[in-house]
Scaffold this motif. Structure first.
Motif, mmCIF file in Angstrom:
data_model
loop_
_atom_site.group_PDB
_atom_site.id
_atom_site.type_symbol
_atom_site.label_atom_id
_atom_site.label_comp_id
_atom_site.label_asym_id
_atom_site.label_seq_id
_atom_site.Cartn_x
_atom_site.Cartn_y
_atom_site.Cartn_z
ATOM 1 N N ASN A 259 35.841 49.448 44.231
ATOM 2 C CA ASN A 259 34.991 48.552 43.449
ATOM 3 C C ASN A 259 35.775 47.423 42.810
ATOM 4 O O ASN A 259 35.260 46.742 41.931
ATOM 5 C CB ASN A 259 34.278 49.336 42.337
ATOM 6 N N SER A 260 37.013 47.250 43.210
ATOM 7 C CA SER A 260 37.851 46.277 42.521
ATOM 8 C C SER A 260 38.856 45.635 43.471
ATOM 9 O O SER A 260 39.072 46.109 44.578
ATOM 10 C CB SER A 260 38.598 46.955 41.378
ATOM 11 N N LYS A 261 39.465 44.576 42.979
ATOM 12 C CA LYS A 261 40.584 43.928 43.652
ATOM 13 C C LYS A 261 41.719 43.884 42.642
ATOM 14 O O LYS A 261 41.491 43.782 41.439
ATOM 15 C CB LYS A 261 40.221 42.513 44.101
ATOM 16 N N VAL A 262 42.948 43.956 43.141
ATOM 17 C CA VAL A 262 44.113 43.948 42.266
ATOM 18 C C VAL A 262 44.997 42.770 42.659
ATOM 19 O O VAL A 262 45.263 42.552 43.840
ATOM 20 C CB VAL A 262 44.901 45.281 42.369
ATOM 21 N N TYR A 263 45.433 42.023 41.644
ATOM 22 C CA TYR A 263 46.209 40.810 41.878
ATOM 23 C C TYR A 263 47.507 40.813 41.084
ATOM 24 O O TYR A 263 47.555 41.280 39.945
ATOM 25 C CB TYR A 263 45.414 39.571 41.437
ATOM 26 N N PHE A 264 48.545 40.274 41.691
ATOM 27 C CA PHE A 264 49.766 39.909 40.979
ATOM 28 C C PHE A 264 49.435 38.564 40.346
ATOM 29 O O PHE A 264 48.895 37.672 41.003
ATOM 30 C CB PHE A 264 50.927 39.808 41.963
ATOM 31 N N ALA A 265 49.711 38.414 39.066
ATOM 32 C CA ALA A 265 49.298 37.197 38.364
ATOM 33 C C ALA A 265 50.336 36.796 37.327
ATOM 34 O O ALA A 265 51.243 37.562 36.990
ATOM 35 C CB ALA A 265 47.952 37.432 37.679
ATOM 36 N N LYS A 266 50.176 35.589 36.825
ATOM 37 C CA LYS A 266 51.017 35.093 35.736
ATOM 38 C C LYS A 266 50.116 34.865 34.533
ATOM 39 O O LYS A 266 49.111 34.170 34.623
ATOM 40 C CB LYS A 266 51.708 33.791 36.115
ATOM 41 N N ASP A 267 50.466 35.494 33.422
ATOM 42 C CA ASP A 267 49.748 35.270 32.175
ATOM 43 C C ASP A 267 50.311 33.998 31.552
ATOM 44 O O ASP A 267 51.480 33.945 31.177
ATOM 45 C CB ASP A 267 49.937 36.461 31.232
ATOM 46 N N SER A 268 49.490 32.981 31.484
ATOM 47 C CA SER A 268 49.942 31.675 30.994
ATOM 48 C C SER A 268 50.320 31.713 29.516
ATOM 49 O O SER A 268 51.253 31.026 29.100
ATOM 50 C CB SER A 268 48.845 30.634 31.208
ATOM 51 N N ASN A 269 49.617 32.498 28.726
ATOM 52 C CA ASN A 269 49.902 32.552 27.292
ATOM 53 C C ASN A 269 51.191 33.314 26.986
ATOM 54 O O ASN A 269 51.942 32.935 26.093
ATOM 55 C CB ASN A 269 48.741 33.184 26.530
ATOM 56 N N LEU A 270 51.441 34.375 27.734
ATOM 57 C CA LEU A 270 52.646 35.185 27.501
ATOM 58 C C LEU A 270 53.823 34.736 28.353
ATOM 59 O O LEU A 270 54.938 35.194 28.152
ATOM 60 C CB LEU A 270 52.346 36.660 27.801
ATOM 61 N N ASP A 271 53.562 33.874 29.341
ATOM 62 C CA ASP A 271 54.578 33.441 30.299
ATOM 63 C C ASP A 271 55.236 34.654 30.949
ATOM 64 O O ASP A 271 56.452 34.781 31.003
ATOM 65 C CB ASP A 271 55.625 32.534 29.641
ATOM 66 N N GLY A 272 54.391 35.558 31.427
ATOM 67 C CA GLY A 272 54.903 36.778 32.032
ATOM 68 C C GLY A 272 54.139 37.179 33.268
ATOM 69 O O GLY A 272 53.000 36.757 33.494
ATOM 70 N N GLU A 273 54.770 38.007 34.106
ATOM 71 C CA GLU A 273 54.150 38.529 35.319
ATOM 72 C C GLU A 273 53.368 39.784 34.965
ATOM 73 O O GLU A 273 53.880 40.683 34.298
ATOM 74 C CB GLU A 273 55.221 38.848 36.353
ATOM 75 N N ILE A 274 52.114 39.837 35.421
ATOM 76 C CA ILE A 274 51.261 40.980 35.147
ATOM 77 C C ILE A 274 50.475 41.331 36.407
ATOM 78 O O ILE A 274 50.517 40.617 37.403
ATOM 79 C CB ILE A 274 50.272 40.685 33.993
ATOM 80 N N VAL A 275 49.768 42.425 36.336
ATOM 81 C CA VAL A 275 48.827 42.823 37.367
ATOM 82 C C VAL A 275 47.438 42.765 36.744
ATOM 83 O O VAL A 275 47.231 43.243 35.628
ATOM 84 C CB VAL A 275 49.138 44.249 37.881
ATOM 85 N N ILE A 276 46.498 42.164 37.458
ATOM 86 C CA ILE A 276 45.119 42.083 36.996
ATOM 87 C C ILE A 276 44.233 42.866 37.950
ATOM 88 O O ILE A 276 44.243 42.622 39.158
ATOM 89 C CB ILE A 276 44.617 40.618 36.949
ATOM 90 N N LYS A 277 43.522 43.833 37.409
ATOM 91 C CA LYS A 277 42.515 44.547 38.187
ATOM 92 C C LYS A 277 41.178 43.892 37.861
ATOM 93 O O LYS A 277 40.780 43.828 36.700
ATOM 94 C CB LYS A 277 42.501 46.026 37.818
ATOM 95 N N GLU A 278 40.513 43.371 38.875
ATOM 96 C CA GLU A 278 39.244 42.658 38.712
ATOM 97 C C GLU A 278 38.121 43.542 39.252
ATOM 98 O O GLU A 278 38.122 43.913 40.420
ATOM 99 C CB GLU A 278 39.305 41.344 39.484
ATOM 100 N N ILE A 279 37.175 43.889 38.391
ATOM 101 C CA ILE A 279 36.094 44.791 38.756
ATOM 102 C C ILE A 279 34.762 44.066 38.629
ATOM 103 O O ILE A 279 34.461 43.492 37.579
ATOM 104 C CB ILE A 279 36.076 46.036 37.833
#
Length: 101
Positions: free
Chosen positions: A24-44
């Motif tokens: 039911n979801s997609k998972v992305y490698f992403a950059k958090d612009s506010n934290l200037d960090g690499e994160i993973v986003i699970k989009e449901i």
């Protein structure tokens, strides 16, 4: 004045899709612009659930967890169509991928 509920805008940029294991979801490698960090986003997709609060309940439990084998949730947010769960990025990937070797 204290507001009972304050909505804030988060800002992340998708870099690539990872982990197609979710139904039911997609998972992305992403950059958090506010934290200037690499994160993973699970989009449901919200349309996948009758009660979106049930999904947030699971995210709350993961957020409170401190088990070494459970991915820590950094934050959760939503828009009109999706729920987003942010987690740390682990360069070695998922446990499922590690166990395949």
């Amino acid at each position: 004045m204290i507001y009972p509920c304050q909505k804030a805008q988060v800002s992340f940029e998708y870099i690539s899709e990872i982990g197609q294991e979710g139904r039911n979801s997609k998972v992305y490698f992403a950059k958090d612009s506010n934290l200037d960090g690499e994160i993973v986003i699970k989009e449901i997709l919200k349309s996948s659930f009758e009660d979106n609060n049930l999904y947030f309940d699971e995210a709350r439990k993961l957020y409170k967890s401190s088990h070494p084998n459970v991915v820590q949730v950094s934050y959760a947010c939503e828009d009109d169509a999706n729920i987003y769960i942010a987690m740390p990025f682990y360069k070695n990937g998922s446990l499922k991928k590690v166990s395949e070797y």
